[in-house]
Design an enzyme around this catalytic site. Structure first.
Site, PDB file in Angstrom:
ATOM      1  N   ASP A  72      -3.960  -4.764  -4.606  1.00  0.00           N
ATOM      2  CA  ASP A  72      -3.125  -3.608  -4.969  1.00  0.00           C
ATOM      3  C   ASP A  72      -1.696  -3.975  -5.340  1.00  0.00           C
ATOM      4  O   ASP A  72      -0.923  -3.103  -5.736  1.00  0.00           O
ATOM      5  CB  ASP A  72      -3.047  -2.569  -3.838  1.00  0.00           C
ATOM      6  CG  ASP A  72      -4.290  -1.728  -3.717  1.00  0.00           C
ATOM      7  OD1 ASP A  72      -5.226  -1.932  -4.510  1.00  0.00           O
ATOM      8  OD2 ASP A  72      -4.331  -0.872  -2.825  1.00  0.00           O
ATOM      9  N   ASP A  88     -12.165   1.956   5.268  1.00  0.00           N
ATOM     10  CA  ASP A  88     -11.098   2.060   4.273  1.00  0.00           C
ATOM     11  C   ASP A  88      -9.921   2.886   4.778  1.00  0.00           C
ATOM     12  O   ASP A  88      -8.846   2.873   4.178  1.00  0.00           O
ATOM     13  CB  ASP A  88     -11.632   2.708   2.994  1.00  0.00           C
ATOM     14  CG  ASP A  88     -12.664   1.842   2.295  1.00  0.00           C
ATOM     15  OD1 ASP A  88     -12.443   0.627   2.177  1.00  0.00           O
ATOM     16  OD2 ASP A  88     -13.706   2.390   1.876  1.00  0.00           O
ATOM     17  N   ASP A 103       0.801  -1.225   0.000  1.00  0.00           N
ATOM     18  CA  ASP A 103       0.000   0.000   0.000  1.00  0.00           C
ATOM     19  C   ASP A 103       0.835   1.277   0.000  1.00  0.00           C
ATOM     20  O   ASP A 103       0.353   2.341   0.390  1.00  0.00           O
ATOM     21  CB  ASP A 103      -0.973   0.011   1.186  1.00  0.00           C
ATOM     22  CG  ASP A 103      -2.170   0.922   0.939  1.00  0.00           C
ATOM     23  OD1 ASP A 103      -2.605   1.030  -0.217  1.00  0.00           O
ATOM     24  OD2 ASP A 103      -2.661   1.541   1.902  1.00  0.00           O
TER      25      ASP A 103
END
Length: 399
Positions: free
Chosen positions: A152, A357, A114
Site C-alpha cells: 500500500d 483483514d 495505511d
C-alpha cells in the site's frame, strides 16, 4: 490493499506458457532463478490450530490446517527498533538457510502506514525509517531473499481524499504534498538500500488490478495529477532500481486479471522510460514488444485469490468493503517460480491466509460483521474459521 478507485476491465493477454525468465539484471544474483524453493516456517498458527482441532476430534479440519502450515508464506516485519528488526530478519535468514530455501520478507513500516486505518502505524519519521531499513538490510546480509517493499505504500498516498487524520479528505496543501514527496523518498530509499544486497530480489508493492489506473488523472482535490497514476507512482518511487513490482498483496483479484493488468503496467513503465512520455495509450503499449529485455517483471500474491474477488449482494451495504474478509474466498496457486507467464517471476503467498483483514462492518453500525454475525478479529489476528474456509475452497485443492 484496498480497492478505492476502479479501472476499466482489461482483456487477458494470450501468452505461451513458459518458465518465467530471471528478473532484471541489476547487479545481483537472482534468488528466483530456476525452480526456487521457498522457506516454510516451522511453527505457525495453522500448525498449532491443527493440533487443537485434532485433540477435539475435528480430524478433517485439522488435516486442512496441517496442509496449510506446510505452504510457504511471507514473514512480515512491521515495527521494532533497528536492532530488533535486524535480529528478527537475521533469525529468519538463518532458519531459511537451514532449509536451503528462499524466504519472502515484507518490509511494512513506512511512516503514515495505511492512512490511520486498520493497519495503521509505521516509523515516527523519515530518518527513523531509513535507520530501520538499514537494519533490515543488514539482517539479510549476503543471504538469498525476496523482499516485498511496503504494501500500500505507493497505492495509498496521503494526498488521497480518504487518507488524512480527520477522514474528511485532503485539500492538496503544501503540507499534504510534502508528505507525498516524503513517501516517494522513503520507498526509493528502501529499494536502493535493499538492491545493493548481493542475492536479494526487491519488488515494490503496486496495489492491484482494480485500484489505481495506469495513467494520471485529475482527482479534483487540488493534487497534482502527475503524482496519482500507478505508473507515475512507481517511476517516482524508484521502480527502475528494483527487480520489479508486486500485485494483489492481501487482496483477492484473479490471477488472469492480475497478469493482464501487470503486463499493461509493465509495458507502460517501459514505454515511459524509453520515450519520456507522461502517459501511455493502448496504441503506445502496442509498440512495446512482449519480450523486451528491460520490461519490468512482477510477482503476484495468490494466497487468497483461488475463487477470485467477492461480488457483494446488490444494494445491501453502503460500503461492502470487498477487500475486508470477504466471504466464500479460497486459497490460490501455491508459491512457485513456474508461473507460465514470461513477466511473472513468481506466485507467492504474501498475505498469510487466516489472518484477518480487520474489523469489517460494511457500512453498518457494527460492531459485528453482517456477513458473519460476529466481530471480526483485528487486522493481522489469526481467525481459524476463516482459515478453514479458505482451505476448503482452495483452487487448486490444498489437500
Amino acid at each position: 490493499m484496498r480497492p478505492r478507485i476502479g479501472i476499466l476491465a482489461v482483456a487477458a493477454a494470450s501468452m505461451v506458457a513458459v518458465l518465467a525468465p530471471p528478473a532484471q539484471a541489476l547487479g545481483h544474483d537472482d534468488p528466483l532463478a530456476g525452480k526456487a524453493r521457498f522457506y516454510v516456517e516451522p511453527d505457525t498458527n495453522a500448525g498449532r490450530q491443527a493440533e487443537i482441532w485434532a485433540a477435539e476430534g475435528r480430524d478433517a479440519d485439522a488435516a486442512h490446517m496441517r496442509a496449510l502450515s506446510k505452504v510457504s508464506q511471507a514473514v512480515w516485519f512491521t515495527g521494532g527498533t533497528p536492532a530488533e528488526v535486524r535480529a528478527g530478519v537475521r533469525r529468519t535468514m538463518v532458519k531459511a538457510a537451514r532449509q536451503r530455501a528462499v524466504p519472502v520478507l515484507v518490509a511494512y513500516y513506512v511512516p503514515g502506514r495505511d492512512c490511520s486505518q486498520y493497519s495503521a502505524g509505521g516509523a515516527p519519521s523519515e530518518a527513523a525509517y531509513r535507520a530501520w531499513i538499514d537494519a533490515f538490510a543488514k539482517g539479510i546480509g549476503g543471504g538469498r531473499a525476496v523482499v516485498i517493499v511496503e504494501p500500500d505504500g505507493l497505492a495509498l498516498l496521503s494526498s488521497e481524499p480518504w487518507c488524512n487524520e480527520g477522514g474528511g479528505g485532503s485539500t492538496g496543501t503544501p503540507e499534504d504534498m510534502a508528505l507525498v514527496d516524503q513517501r516517494f523518498r522513503e520507498i526509493d530509499y528502501a529499494i536502493r538500500t535493499l538492491q545493493r544486497l548481493p542475492r536479494t530480489g526487491v519488488y515494490v508493492d503496486s496495489g492491484h488490478s482494480d485500484w489505481q489506473p495506469l495513467n494520471d488523472y485529475d482527482a479534483g482535490y487540488g493534487v497534482p495529477s502527475d503524482q496519482l497514476g500507478m505508473a507515475s507512482r512507481l517511476l517516482k518511487g524508484g521502480i527502475a532500481k528494483a527487480d520489479g513490482f508486486a500485485l494483489n498483496v492481501s487482496n483477492y483479484r484473479s490471477t488472469d486479471e492480475l497478469v493482464a493488468y501487470g503486463t499493461r503496467l509493465s509495458k507502460c513503465l517501459r514505454f515511459r522510460q524509453k520515450t519520456g512520455a507522461a502517459s501511455c495509450s493502448d496504441e503506445d503499449l502496442a509498440t512495446v514488444r512482449d519480450h523486451e529485455r528491460k520490461l519490468p517483471h512482477f510477482v503476484l500474491d495468490t494466497s487468497r485469490n483461488g475463487q477470485g474477488p467477492w461480488t457483494p449482494p446488490a444494494d445491501k451495504y453502503s460500503d461492502p468493503q470487498v477487500w475486508c474478509n470477504p466471504p466464500g474466498r479460497g486459497l490460490g496457486e501455491r508459491p512457485s517460480t513456474r508461473t507460465g507467464e514470461p513477466l511473472v517471476d513468481a506466485f507467492l503467498w504474501i498475505k498469510r491466509p487466516g489472518e484477518s483483514d480487520g474489523q469489517c462492518t460494511r457500512g453498518t453500525a457494527g460492531p459485528e460483521d453482517p456477513e458473519y454475525g460476529v466481530v471480526d478479529p483485528a487486522a493481522g489476528a489469526w481467525w481459524p474459521e476463516y482459515a478453514l474456509g479458505l482451505s476448503q475452497r482452495a483452487v487448486p485443492p490444498l489437500r
